[in-house]
Design a protein around this motif. Structure first.
Motif, PDB file in Angstrom:
ATOM      1  N   SER A  70      69.583  30.892  54.573  1.00 37.16           N
ATOM      2  CA  SER A  70      69.922  29.889  53.566  1.00 37.16           C
ATOM      3  C   SER A  70      68.673  29.492  52.792  1.00 37.16           C
ATOM      4  O   SER A  70      67.592  29.324  53.362  1.00 37.16           O
ATOM      5  CB  SER A  70      70.525  28.654  54.238  1.00 37.16           C
ATOM      6  N   GLY A  71      68.821  29.358  51.468  1.00 35.82           N
ATOM      7  CA  GLY A  71      67.714  28.926  50.644  1.00 35.82           C
ATOM      8  C   GLY A  71      66.782  30.031  50.189  1.00 35.82           C
ATOM      9  O   GLY A  71      65.754  29.752  49.571  1.00 35.82           O
ATOM     10  N   CYS A  72      67.143  31.309  50.444  1.00 37.44           N
ATOM     11  CA  CYS A  72      66.241  32.404  50.086  1.00 37.44           C
ATOM     12  C   CYS A  72      66.439  32.889  48.653  1.00 37.44           C
ATOM     13  O   CYS A  72      65.677  33.739  48.178  1.00 37.44           O
ATOM     14  CB  CYS A  72      66.388  33.574  51.056  1.00 37.44           C
ATOM     15  N   GLY A  73      67.454  32.391  47.942  1.00 31.43           N
ATOM     16  CA  GLY A  73      67.655  32.751  46.544  1.00 31.43           C
ATOM     17  C   GLY A  73      68.853  33.641  46.267  1.00 31.43           C
ATOM     18  O   GLY A  73      69.086  34.028  45.120  1.00 31.43           O
ATOM     19  N   LYS A  74      69.644  33.968  47.288  1.00 30.83           N
ATOM     20  CA  LYS A  74      70.778  34.883  47.116  1.00 30.83           C
ATOM     21  C   LYS A  74      71.778  34.352  46.094  1.00 30.83           C
ATOM     22  O   LYS A  74      72.150  35.044  45.148  1.00 30.83           O
ATOM     23  CB  LYS A  74      71.492  35.106  48.465  1.00 30.83           C
ATOM     24  N   THR A  75      72.232  33.124  46.298  1.00 32.56           N
ATOM     25  CA  THR A  75      73.253  32.558  45.412  1.00 32.56           C
ATOM     26  C   THR A  75      72.696  32.317  44.018  1.00 32.56           C
ATOM     27  O   THR A  75      73.399  32.499  43.020  1.00 32.56           O
ATOM     28  CB  THR A  75      73.804  31.257  46.013  1.00 32.56           C
ATOM     29  N   THR A  76      71.434  31.936  43.918  1.00 31.79           N
ATOM     30  CA  THR A  76      70.815  31.755  42.604  1.00 31.79           C
ATOM     31  C   THR A  76      70.842  33.053  41.812  1.00 31.79           C
ATOM     32  O   THR A  76      71.161  33.072  40.616  1.00 31.79           O
ATOM     33  CB  THR A  76      69.367  31.267  42.764  1.00 31.79           C
ATOM     34  N   LEU A  77      70.532  34.163  42.472  1.00 33.56           N
ATOM     35  CA  LEU A  77      70.562  35.463  41.792  1.00 33.56           C
ATOM     36  C   LEU A  77      71.982  35.800  41.336  1.00 33.56           C
ATOM     37  O   LEU A  77      72.194  36.321  40.235  1.00 33.56           O
ATOM     38  CB  LEU A  77      70.029  36.544  42.724  1.00 33.56           C
ATOM     39  N   LEU A  78      72.958  35.475  42.178  1.00 34.26           N
ATOM     40  CA  LEU A  78      74.363  35.724  41.827  1.00 34.26           C
ATOM     41  C   LEU A  78      74.767  34.897  40.606  1.00 34.26           C
ATOM     42  O   LEU A  78      75.437  35.396  39.694  1.00 34.26           O
ATOM     43  CB  LEU A  78      75.257  35.379  43.022  1.00 34.26           C
ATOM     44  N   ARG A  79      74.346  33.644  40.578  1.00 32.52           N
ATOM     45  CA  ARG A  79      74.693  32.752  39.468  1.00 32.52           C
ATOM     46  C   ARG A  79      74.036  33.207  38.165  1.00 32.52           C
ATOM     47  O   ARG A  79      74.614  33.072  37.086  1.00 32.52           O
ATOM     48  CB  ARG A  79      74.282  31.317  39.807  1.00 32.52           C
ATOM     49  N   ILE A  80      72.845  33.758  38.260  1.00 29.80           N
ATOM     50  CA  ILE A  80      72.180  34.289  37.074  1.00 29.80           C
ATOM     51  C   ILE A  80      72.918  35.528  36.566  1.00 29.80           C
ATOM     52  O   ILE A  80      73.108  35.712  35.361  1.00 29.80           O
ATOM     53  CB  ILE A  80      70.700  34.592  37.380  1.00 29.80           C
ATOM     54  N   ALA A  81      73.372  36.385  37.478  1.00 33.20           N
ATOM     55  CA  ALA A  81      74.147  37.563  37.073  1.00 33.20           C
ATOM     56  C   ALA A  81      75.455  37.145  36.397  1.00 33.20           C
ATOM     57  O   ALA A  81      75.893  37.772  35.428  1.00 33.20           O
ATOM     58  CB  ALA A  81      74.441  38.443  38.281  1.00 33.20           C
ATOM     59  N   ALA A  82      76.071  36.073  36.889  1.00 30.70           N
ATOM     60  CA  ALA A  82      77.344  35.608  36.337  1.00 30.70           C
ATOM     61  C   ALA A  82      77.177  34.875  35.018  1.00 30.70           C
ATOM     62  O   ALA A  82      78.139  34.729  34.261  1.00 30.70           O
ATOM     63  CB  ALA A  82      78.042  34.698  37.345  1.00 30.70           C
ATOM     64  N   GLY A  83      75.954  34.398  34.731  1.00 34.00           N
ATOM     65  CA  GLY A  83      75.738  33.626  33.520  1.00 34.00           C
ATOM     66  C   GLY A  83      75.887  32.136  33.716  1.00 34.00           C
ATOM     67  O   GLY A  83      75.846  31.370  32.758  1.00 34.00           O
ATOM     68  N   VAL A  84      76.042  31.703  34.963  1.00 35.68           N
ATOM     69  CA  VAL A  84      76.145  30.275  35.263  1.00 35.68           C
ATOM     70  C   VAL A  84      74.777  29.609  35.154  1.00 35.68           C
ATOM     71  O   VAL A  84      74.665  28.424  34.842  1.00 35.68           O
ATOM     72  CB  VAL A  84      76.743  30.069  36.670  1.00 35.68           C
TER      73      VAL A  84
END
Length: 385
Positions: A70-84
């Motif tokens: 948790s907190g390693c940046g996985k979801t952030t990278l996903l959100r950037i790919a999605a455009g969120v």
């Protein structure tokens, strides 16, 4: 997600509500898989880096698993790919077209990307069919409902089309969320820990079913997970992340058999760790002397032995030890052993039928194929703005 948007799962249909017979599942509509690239992506919040120089290439129709704590940046990278979210630096490209970067930003609805949330995010006031059709804004109402029905049929829930999310179990809600994500036939499908809210037995079956649907759809897929076994089972390739950086990328066998550092090794295996110093190109421990793994003489090192590679023998063979405790884990047993010359006990996983009694004297030996040697310290890396 706002509380009023969250559906409350129930495992049984509402009282007095008749549920139609369940039909056979349909086939997933095929999309044109996209090529997704991240080029030197950074994401900074004030002085804190969520992502640091991430470069990845996801081939069309492949499943890539982002793995890490948790907190390693996985979801952030996903959100950037999605455009969120927007990257602070770097670029995201879909089919060689920049969709996020210094020159261009394409909004989420124009990227051809499907996003499946961890909490499913179903609208409780909409029917299940309308939930799935919600994102099909470019179609007529009739076309949207037809596509939504086909997606529901594929996940085995077509018979629930006119019902509402509150009658569904957690696993059924997960399938509706998947149907909604694949209904627009996205070129890229992004899933953020989609199975984390399910119990272990349901998680396994849903994982296999979801993977089959993704392969049928032929979409390029990124799955975020903190479960190493899930990443190895689902991903054509696995990306291990730590503190916003990519630690290692490869197939599951590559990461398991040749982890880059001790963090990667710990992610994929339960280890016994023994400190040592490299001398004469070897790493000496009370359990034997092993190859130094390319480390220079004088290096402080840690010899790691996977628990499955720690063998227990009859007393008088190998290194002397005494069984301190045993734990039943089903088909295998976990045995804790005090070993002569080691400050900390070691653990061995073995067939339950072969587990020795607590207090018994044993010999301990090591399968060399289960040994990994790493430097005791890894240098810290400094982010570049």
């Amino acid at each position: 997600m706002l509380d009023f948007l969250k559906a409350r799962p129930r495992t049984e249909p509402a009282a007095g509500k008749a549920v139609p017979a369940k039909p056979a599942r349909g086939k997933t509509a095929v999309t044109f898989a996209a090529h997704l690239c991240f080029e030197h992506v950074f994401r900074r919040y004030g002085d804190t880096y969520a992502l640091q120089d991430v470069t990845l290439d996801v081939a069309p129709s492949k499943v890539l698993c982002l793995l890490g704590p948790s907190g390693c940046g996985k979801t952030t990278l996903l959100r950037i790919a999605a455009g969120v979210e927007r990257p602070s630096a770097g670029r995201v490209l879909i089919d060689d077209e920049e969709v996020a970067g210094p020159n261009r930003f394409v909004p989420p609805e124009k990227r051809g990307v499907g996003l499946m949330f961890q909490d499913f995010a179903l609208f409780p006031h909409l029917s299940i069919l309308d939930n799935v059709a919600f994102g099909l804004r470019s179609l007529t109402k009739t076309e949207a409902r037809a596509e939504a029905q086909a997606a529901l049929d594929r996940v085995g829930l077509g018979h629930y089309a006119r019902e509402y999310p509150h009658i569904l179990s957690g696993g059924e809600q997960q399938r509706v969320a998947l149907a909604r994500a694949i209904a627009p036939r996205p070129g890229v499908l992004l899933m953020d820990e989609p199975f984390s809210g399910l119990d272990s037995r349901l998680r396994e079956s849903m994982r296999e079913d979801t993977l089959a649907i993704v392969h049928e759809a032929r979409a390029t897929c990124i799955v975020v997970t903190h479960d190493a076994e899930e990443a190895m089972r689902m991903g054509d390739s696995v990306v291990l992340m730590r503190a916003g950086r990519v630690v290692q990328t490869g197939t599951a066998p590559e990461l398991y058999r040749a982890p880059k550092d001790i963090f990667a090794a710990r992610t994929f295996s339960d280890l016994n760790e023994m400190p040592t110093r490299i001398a004469g190109g070897r790493a000496a421990t009370p359990l034997g002397t092993f190859g130094a793994g390319g480390l220079a003489d004088g290096t402080q090192a840690i010899v790691c032995v996977r628990q499955g590679g720690m063998r227990l023998l009859a007393a008088g063979q190998g290194t002397p030890g005494r069984v301190l405790d045993t734990r039943f884990l089903g088909d295998v047993g976990l045995v804790e052993v005090a070993v002569e010359g080691l400050d900390n006990p070691v653990f061995s996983r073995m067939r339950e039928a072969d587990v020795p009694a607590t207090g018994s004297e044993v010999g301990v030996a090591v399968d060399e194929g289960a040994v990994l040697v790493f430097a005791a310290e890894n240098g810290a890396e400094t982010p570049t703005p």
